[in-house]
Enzyme design. Structure first.
Site, PDB file in Angstrom:
ATOM      1  N   ASN A 181      57.758   6.494  16.668  1.00  0.00           N
ATOM      2  CA  ASN A 181      59.038   6.881  17.257  1.00  0.00           C
ATOM      3  C   ASN A 181      58.878   6.965  18.764  1.00  0.00           C
ATOM      4  O   ASN A 181      58.452   7.980  19.315  1.00  0.00           O
ATOM      5  CB  ASN A 181      59.510   8.220  16.680  1.00  0.00           C
ATOM      6  N   GLU A 182      59.227   5.870  19.407  1.00  0.00           N
ATOM      7  CA  GLU A 182      59.030   5.752  20.852  1.00  0.00           C
ATOM      8  C   GLU A 182      60.085   6.564  21.611  1.00  0.00           C
ATOM      9  O   GLU A 182      61.089   6.989  21.025  1.00  0.00           O
ATOM     10  CB  GLU A 182      59.127   4.269  21.240  1.00  0.00           C
TER      11      GLU A 182
END
Ligand code: GLP
Length: 244
Positions: free
Chosen positions: A145-146
């Site tokens: 989850n950037e």
């Protein structure tokens, strides 16, 4: 929780996981574990394998869901998380093959959305994650989850941050060989876990560990969302804790 070194921290984390597995066994219930990859959990898995071989810890009631997988990537690639998990844990314990779940890096793009919905549904059908183990990326990502990931995000295809790809470039022998995408559980998926342990080891994690523990909640640093989870423990060792 700050330990003297990575080994002590890893042994302690493995002990916590073993205890959850045993509690569920005593209740004759399955134990649903969310698992992570990267260098951080390697010693945790090593200790779990030792507990299995030397102390009879059984994984017969364990169901696992891995956080993420590169996309696209063949299962047999040395860089796949499928390969990593089998090498470091699954091949050495008595887990039942049908209880292992890892996002599938071999799908065609048109299948991904359905797969992601199926993955979410399956986690819930199995009773939800009893425990989630996390490492942390230098961008502040958990799973993949950037920065920019929303707090409610679910399992999906994500474009990897350039920094994440650069971090992985040495093991792939060049950034051009690092996949551009990944399938990852969302922040929302992770936050549904009943208990979370996030580990950050080595001096290189100092800055990101203090940002995530002490900084403001922000999708720029997705791991900060863990601050609002009821049962999350951050595990550090001396070097990674120095920025606090
Ligand atoms: C990858 C994984 C993450 C992991 C991160 C950090 O990006 N998708 O789950 O936390 O690497 O890796 P390491 O533990 O090697 O620092």
């Amino acid at each position: 929780k700050v330990f003297n070194n990575q080994r002590c921290a890893s042994v302690w984390i493995a002990g916590e996981i073993a205890q959850i597995i045993k509690q569920k066994q005593a209740q004759q219930l399955p134990c649903v574990l969310g698992l992570a990859t990267g260098s951080t959990p390697i010693q945790v898995y090593k200790e779990l394998v030792r507990l299995h071989k030397e102390e009879g810890l059984s994984f017969q009631n364990v169901i696992t869901f891995n956080l993420d997988e590169y996309f696209p990537i063949p299962k047999e690639s040395l860089h796949s998380y499928y390969h990593f998990m089998h090498e470091n844990l699954f091949n050495h314990v008595d887990i039942q093959k049908e209880n292992i779940h890892i996002p599938d890096g071999t799908l065609i793009k048109e299948q991904i959305e359905d797969f992601c919905q199926y993955y979410e549904k399956l986690i819930l059908e199995k009773g939800g994650l009893d425990f989630q183990l996390l490492g942390i990326g230098s961008t502040g990502h958990i799973g993949f989850n950037e920065p920019g990931s929303s707090v409610n995000s679910k399992t999906r295809l994500i474009t990897l941050d350039r920094k994440t790809r650069a971090d992985a470039s040495s093991s792939f022998y060049g950034i051009e060989n690092v996949p551009k995408y990944a399938i990852t559980m969302g922040i929302g998926t992770i936050l549904q876990a009943k208990k979370i342990i996030i580990a950050a080891f080595t001096e290189g994690k100092q800055r990101i560990a203090s940002t995530v523990i002490e900084g403001q909640l922000s999708s720029q640093y997705p791991a900060t969302f863990l601050q609002n989870h009821k049962n999350t423990l951050f595990v550090l060792e001396r070097a990674s804790a120095q920025g606090l």
